[in-house]
Design a protein around this motif. Structure first.
Motif, short mmCIF file in Angstrom:
data_model
loop_
_atom_site.label_atom_id
_atom_site.label_comp_id
_atom_site.label_asym_id
_atom_site.label_seq_id
_atom_site.Cartn_x
_atom_site.Cartn_y
_atom_site.Cartn_z
N UNK A 1 0.81 -1.11 0.03
CA UNK A 1 -0.03 0.05 -0.01
C UNK A 1 0.83 1.29 0.00
N UNK A 2 1.82 1.29 0.94
CA UNK A 2 2.72 2.49 1.14
C UNK A 2 3.57 2.56 -0.18
N UNK A 3 3.71 1.54 -0.82
CA UNK A 3 4.52 1.70 -2.04
C UNK A 3 3.75 2.30 -3.02
N UNK A 4 2.49 2.22 -3.43
CA UNK A 4 1.50 2.50 -4.27
C UNK A 4 1.60 4.34 -4.11
N UNK A 5 1.23 4.35 -2.59
CA UNK A 5 1.11 5.83 -2.46
C UNK A 5 2.21 6.66 -2.33
N UNK A 6 3.48 6.02 -2.21
CA UNK A 6 4.64 6.91 -1.79
C UNK A 6 4.87 7.98 -3.00
N UNK A 7 4.64 7.73 -4.24
CA UNK A 7 4.70 8.69 -5.22
C UNK A 7 3.53 9.51 -5.68
N UNK A 8 2.47 9.41 -4.75
CA UNK A 8 1.41 10.07 -4.87
C UNK A 8 1.30 11.70 -4.58
N UNK A 9 1.42 12.59 -5.23
CA UNK A 9 1.58 13.91 -4.54
C UNK A 9 0.63 14.40 -4.26
N UNK A 10 0.32 14.88 -3.02
CA UNK A 10 -1.00 15.45 -2.49
C UNK A 10 -0.74 17.10 -2.66
N UNK A 11 0.29 17.39 -2.74
CA UNK A 11 0.37 19.04 -2.37
C UNK A 11 1.42 19.49 -3.52
N UNK A 12 1.01 20.46 -4.44
CA UNK A 12 1.98 20.94 -5.47
C UNK A 12 3.17 21.56 -4.94
N UNK B 1 -3.12 7.85 -9.84
CA UNK B 1 -3.82 7.07 -8.57
C UNK B 1 -5.06 8.00 -8.27
N UNK B 2 -4.91 9.30 -8.11
CA UNK B 2 -6.07 10.12 -7.94
C UNK B 2 -7.25 9.84 -8.94
N UNK B 3 -6.67 9.92 -10.23
CA UNK B 3 -7.73 9.62 -11.22
C UNK B 3 -8.31 8.42 -11.18
N UNK B 4 -7.84 7.29 -10.76
CA UNK B 4 -8.22 6.02 -10.90
C UNK B 4 -9.22 5.81 -9.58
N UNK B 5 -8.64 6.77 -8.59
CA UNK B 5 -9.76 6.62 -7.28
C UNK B 5 -11.03 7.21 -8.09
N UNK B 6 -11.02 8.50 -8.63
CA UNK B 6 -12.27 9.16 -8.93
C UNK B 6 -12.91 8.33 -10.05
N UNK B 7 -12.27 7.57 -10.97
CA UNK B 7 -12.96 6.71 -11.70
C UNK B 7 -13.95 5.45 -11.10
#
Lengths: 355, 96, 552, 228
Positions: free
Chosen positions: A1-12, C474-480
């Motif tokens: 799970x962490x691995x997937x979200x590690x690269x997800x930016x939440x803030x620019x 990932x955010x787009x996939x969540x949305x979809x």
């Protein structure tokens, strides 16, 4: 799970002074609005639970309102709104007023690419290089439809509108590579009208420009066009000139033949090339033909750079060295004109490493 | 709308006034007024339109509702024009 | 607050077992002709219901394709052109053929004359003509969309729509133009009805809040739609003639189109949400068995929204090159319009206080509306702030914001209203379990679809992007994923509502124990609603009195 | 209610209510019309202020004589229209018929003049996109911007065209009234149809009252401008 979200930016990322200002306001808004949302949600849940129907015999009190309370929540938000408005307006105004020491870069949007022109005459597409910690003023024009220049990391955005110039400025604060988007829908490949903004150290910026090998600075290129369009036939500095002298004109006030005063800014100069009869300077005849269709947005940018660079005594006079008529086979004019005819028109504040 | 009939004489005099105002507005356009032609023309037009609305359209004797509808239309027209012009009249800075 | 307590709610005696009346508007005549030539507002409402539902499914199908395409950053599913046509179709259908007409024409047409105690709308033939105009406009637009499509987005910004687009712009515009007159005539009909057809004793301050909000909505429809019609004509002329008013080559200003367009298209957001607010006011009072808190404030808030809503349009143009001063004026005015919306939210919440709250399906949808609309409204405050709008304008932040208002708000409230009045419209009850399940699914699916889009938007993902940088995936996939849950939530009611027509229990005249004249008639109502003109002697939400059924 | 049975539709209480509603309905529609034309007027104003000189130059090329005559023709038709309403209420069917036919006649006269004018505009190369000579405008003294002149002319055609469409609808409505007058269904008790069509007709007239100064009278004229 962490691995997937590690690269997800939440803030620019934040890479300009504006970004910090915008984020500060955004956090304030999030706090206030988030607070309100939580309050409403909490009340909804609490009331829903506390006052849920316990049986068909439930009695409810007859409460039809409370004027004091209602006026309170009518008036109170206004005070918060004033803060939001003033804060937002302050940022907005500051973004629309470039500082005087800003370096000017021209941007042209067309379906579906961004073109950049640096003051030294270097051109680029897609990727914009800017030096860090240097205010950059962008002057933007569109060749076809409305585009929008958007750099999320700078928190700046401006619609690029055909038929006029728009301006925006920013001061990059962090070296890096950032997205550039077109965020106004502009047709089939709208989503591919993207690029990168590279914020680099000043030295690297100089190296980058050197590598672009311009055929003369923007003003130089403008000078060539000036001769090519034979502007100097009328806009000459000698006595029989039929049109105003352009030396030292840019950004000064001029009086029009209807008595109004306007500032000879980029927009005015552009209009004077494309719609010359619209705002004629006092004391001159409206004889200039339009250059619409002959000079495109890029040409106009070059001409503007040249006109802005003109200092007293630099207007090329008409002589045998003048350029051949429009569209005649071109010989690079630099070789035809004696170096003594004019001084080098433009030096970008010693940043330009070129000879 | 059930009040007594307006005498036809009123209609004829309003018509005469309208024709006179038309001649006036056209006549004025032959004088040198600089930038004021449209303003004068619109002002005379407002008078004419009011005459038509009040007498020919019987607004003078109409219910409040008809007034409400007519004034709402005008009020919203003012909003549309006013706020649109608030942009165009303050644009000179970057405008061409 | 205790000073305002007058009397307590006393429950009514158990009603007789419900049964369906023998003659009602549905069975008084039979045959296709009796429907297509009807001037009965209730039948016309059913005609609209069918048309609007079909269009909603089409618009939803387009949305599904869009979300599927955005599962991957390279957008492998669809070519760019098709994608652009799909989001344009989604916007055009949903805005003009679903969100704008849905509540006024379906629920408004059905309920409004009954609520005022009238036998029909003021202009019954005009009402039928409106439906035909709407249908013809819809068919032309659909034809334009299906036969080649249109790729301008629903906003038709010039000069793209006039010079660059190579698609069916003109037929689409004609379709929207025609259907606009349906809006105008509906608004006209409602205003005339509300002014002139109220039952004796139904004073302005005794009108249910749904009527106040319908009135405000009609004002907007009447005064904003013509400007859009004209703006679209100008686009059409410029496109057909090759020369026109927004043409930068002639010195024309493309921004002028945006002014005219948003003069309509901002107020029209309130056309979508005002009737929704009216529905919620009815339902909150009914299911908490309390009068609305602060009736006068809620009522005038509707009018306030309708008027102030016209003064804020250029907040859609903060980065579009309008003057800096003008932008500040519009930003300040935009905050004003937030006030009446805030009043409504607070007053609904206060209405729950000390109520007797039951959680029937309409109430679940209504509570969902308040939560989602509040979030939509509050993010609207962020957009009115010039500095922040500069960053989030034209990004997914905007998309999320207006879907919170339009889907979380309008559609949620429409579902609430449909479930609330369905027993009245059809005389049948639907499945309690399935309807509550669908309310839950829609709420959860909605949050999952649109909450990630706020994050995406602040990260900078622009709207109308067919492909996007991979870090946004990932955010787009969540949305979809959320969108697919939402789709299930919307299809479910279609099934159990139709099912209820055949197998639903008889609802009886007033299954919710609600006040309001519409509940005084049998379900389904007789052709002329009331045998005798009702006389109104009290305010609209007399839930906290001894007698709740007797309005005479 | 019983006395007016047949006159009053089933959903109205009495004739008073019905008449009020009908007039109010038309007034609301006219409010809509104000904004239909208002949108174009707004656009026109924006450019009129910005390109004042060019708009005045273009305006001076339009046929002010025909424009003025047409104004008076329309005003006359308004007079006959209101007399038609009067005749209905006074119960004078013959007079009603004459007034309706005269109104239609003046409406058609307006179109006759308008057709001549459009034809002349075409002859004089005043139709952008179809027949227009930018050079002619650049050579004028002082020169006018051909682009802005075209802008003004586009407004001219859109505004007069939109007005003409309304006139056509109006003539259609008048024809319907003539039909009803012949069948004798327009009586002092049932005059609202004439009144409501009258409201519409007068409104179209009011629009023209404003088109005259906006389009034809924007600049200074000379006596030589008065020609067909």
């Amino acid at each position: 799970m962490n691995a997937i979200f590690a690269d997800v930016p939440l803030f620019p990322e934040r890479a300009s002074t504006t970004a910090y200002q915008v984020d500060a306001l955004f956090f304030f808004l999030c706090a206030v609005c988030g607070g309100m949302a939580v309050l409403v949600a909490a009340l909804l849940l609490y009331f829903s639970f506390k006052y849920r129907r316990r049986g068909e015999d439930d009695r409810t009190p007859r409460i039809t309102g409370n004027h004091r309370l209602e006026w309170f929540w009518t008036i109170a938000p206004l005070f918060v709104f004033v803060v939001m408005f003033v804060w937002g307006a302050k940022i907005y105004t500051s973004v629309s007023e470039p500082p005087p020491d800003a370096m000017e870069i021209f941007v042209i949007g067309k379906q579906w690419m961004w073109k950049f022109q640096y003051p030294g005459g270097e051109r680029a597409i897609e990727n914009l290089y800017v030096p860090v910690d240097q205010p950059i003023k962008l002057t933007l024009a569109s060749e076809d439809v409305i585009h929008d220049f958007f750099v999320p990391a700078f928190r700046t955005k401006i619609d690029v509108i055909p038929g006029r110039y728009v301006q925006i400025w920013f001061r990059p604060t962090k070296v890096g590579e950032y997205h550039l988007f077109c965020s106004q829908y502009c047709g089939t490949n709208h989503s591919q009208m993207i690029g990168k903004v590279f914020v680099v150290e000043r030295d690297d910026f100089r190296k980058y420009l050197d590598g672009r090998k311009a055929t003369g600075s923007l003003a130089d290129q403008g000078w060539q066009l000036f001769l090519k369009f034979q502007c100097n036939t009328c806009h000459s500095s000698n006595a029989e000139a039929r049109a105003p002298v352009l030396e030292g004109l840019a950004n000064n006030m001029v009086t029009l033949n209807n008595g109004k005063k306007v500032r000879a800014d980029d927009g005015y100069l552009r209009e004077s090339i494309l719609n010359p009869e619209e705002k004629v300077v006092q004391g001159w005849q409206p004889i200039m033909p339009t250059y619409k269709g002959q000079a495109n947005e890029e040409d106009i940018i070059k001409l503007l750079a040249y006109i802005k660079s003109l200092k007293p005594g630099q207007t090329p006079s008409r002589n045998e060295n003048s350029s051949p008529p429009l569209d005649a086979p071109r010989v690079p004019p630099k070789e035809k004109i004696e170096p003594g005819d004019r001084k080098p028109p433009y030096q970008p504040e010693g940043q330009n490493g070129k000879p | 709308m059930s009040e007594q009939l307006t005498p036809t004489k009123t209609y004829y005099s309003v018509f005469a006034a309208l024709v006179a105002l038309t001649l006036l507005t056209v006549g004025v356009s032959f004088f040198e007024l600089g930038n004021w032609h449209t303003t004068v023309g619109i002002l005379i037009g407002v008078v004419k339109a009011s005459l038509v609305a009040l007498f020919f359209m019987h607004l003078l004797h109409s219910s409040k509702l008809s007034w409400l509808a007519a004034l709402a239309g005008l009020f919203w027209l003012v909003i549309l024009m006013g706020l649109t012009l608030s942009d165009y009249l303050t644009r000179q800075v970057l405008d061409f | 607050m205790s000073d305002a307590i007058v009397r307590g709610f006393v429950p009514q005696a158990k009603a007789r077992p419900p049964r369906t009346p023998e003659t009602h508007y549905l069975n008084v005549e039979y045959g296709v002709k009796s429907w297509l030539l009807t001037t009965d507002h209730k039948r016309i409402a059913i005609l609209y219901l069918i048309a609007v539902t079909a269009l909603f499914l089409l618009g939803g199908a387009a949305a599904t394709m869009i979300r599927l395409n955005l599962m991957t950053p390279r957008g492998e599913l669809l070519p760019a052109d098709t994608y652009n046509k799909l989001f344009s179709a989604h916007g055009i259908i949903m805005v003009w053929f679903f969100l704008v007409p849905v509540v006024p024409t379906v629920l408004g047409n059905f309920i409004l004359p009954m609520m005022v105690g009238a036998r029909d709308l003021a202009f019954p033939k005009l009402n039928l003509i409106s439906w035909y105009i709407f249908t013809i406009g819809g068919i032309i637009t659909l034809w334009a969309i299906l036969a080649g499509g249109v790729d301008t987005g629903w906003t038709f910004y010039t000069p793209f729509s006039t010079k660059a687009a190579r698609t069916n712009v003109i037929p689409t515009i004609i379709g929207i133009f025609i259907s606009g007159f349906s809006s105008i005539l509906t608004g006209l009909n409602f205003i005339a009805t509300l002014h002139r057809m109220r039952a004796p004793g139904m004073t302005w301050t005794r009108m249910p809040l749904f009527l106040w909000s319908s009135y405000a909505t009609s004002v907007i429809l009447l005064l904003a739609t013509p400007v859009l019609a004209m703006a679209l004509i100008l686009v059409g002329v410029e496109r057909a003639w090759g020369i026109g008013i927004f043409d930068p080559d002639l010195g024309g200003d493309p921004i002028l189109f945006q002014h005219l367009f948003w003069f309509y298209s901002h107020p029209v957001v309130y056309v979508m949400v005002l009737p929704a607010m009216g529905i919620v006011s009815e339902i909150i009072t009914c299911f908490s068995r309390k009068p609305i808190f602060g009736y006068i404030f809620v009522a005038w808030a509707s009018v306030g929204i309708a008027v102030l809503g016209f003064l804020v349009w250029a907040h859609h143009m903060f980065v579009a090159g309008q003057s800096v001063y003008s932008a500040q004026v519009f930003s300040a005015l935009s905050y004003l319009v937030a006030v009446p919306s805030a009043i409504k939210v607070f007053n609904w919440t206060a209405t729950l206080y000390k109520g007797s709250i039951s959680f029937e399906t309409p109430m679940l949808f209504a509570l969902g509306f308040i939560a989602l609309f509040t979030m939509g409204g509050l993010t609207g405050l962020m957009l009115a702030a010039l500095g922040v709008d500069m960053h989030v304008h034209d990004t997914y932040f905007i998309i999320a914001h207006f879907h919170f208002i339009m889907v979380g708000g309008t559609v949620m409230a429409y579902m609430a209203g449909l479930h609330y009045w369905w027993p009245k419209m059809t005389g049948r009850m639907y499945s309690d379990f399935l309807s509550k399940l669908s309310a839950l699914i829609i709420f959860v699916g909605f949050i999952l679809t649109f909450l990630p889009q706020f994050v995406l938007g602040y990260l900078g993902m622009p709207r109308r992007y067919h492909v996007y940088p991979p870090e946004f995936q990932i955010l787009n996939v969540m949305s979809s994923a959320g969108a697919s849950i939402l789709a299930v939530g919307y299809l479910l009611p279609l099934i159990y509502l139709i099912w209820s027509l055949f197998a639903g229990k008889a609802a009886g005249p007033n299954p919710w124990g609600a006040t309001g004249l519409e509940w005084q008639t049998p379900s389904p109502p007789p052709p002329h609603n009331f045998d005798e003109t009702p006389v109104v002697t009290s305010g609209p939400y007399e839930y906290a009195t001894e007698e709740i059924t007797d309005v005479h | 209610m019983s006395t007016n049975r047949g006159l009053v539709a089933h959903h109205f209480e009495d004739i008073e209510q019905q008449r009020d509603v009908e007039a109010f309905g038309m007034w609301m529609f006219l409010a809509t019309e104000i904004l239909i034309f208002g949108a174009v007027f707004t656009a026109y104003t924006v450019y009129r202020l910005r390109y004042a000189a060019d708009f005045e130059a273009a305006s001076s090329k339009l046929n002010v004589l025909i424009g003025s005559i047409n104004t008076i023709v329309l005003l006359t038709s308004s007079l006959t229209m209101v007399l038609a309403v009067h005749a209905t209420r006074a119960g004078r069917p013959k007079m009603l018929m004459i007034c309706l036919l005269l109104t239609i006649f003046f409406g058609l006269t307006f179109f006759g003049f308008k057709a001549v004018e459009y034809y002349e505009d075409y002859e004089e190369a005043l139709v952008p996109g179809l027949r227009f000579d930018p050079g002619e405008w650049a050579e004028r003294s002082p020169p006018a911007n051909a682009g802005h002149v075209q802008l003004m002319l586009v407004f001219y055609y859109i505004m007069t065209g939109l007005h003409a469409v309304h006139m056509i609808v109006g003539i259609g409505l008048l024809t319907w009234l003539v039909y009803r007058a012949r069948r004798g269904t327009l009586t002092p008790a049932r005059y609202m149809a004439v009144e409501v069509v009258g409201l519409y007709w007068h409104f179209v007239d009011i629009v023209w009252i404003f088109l005259l100064p906006l389009l034809y009278l924007a600049g200074t004229h000379r006596a030589s401008d008065l020609h067909f």
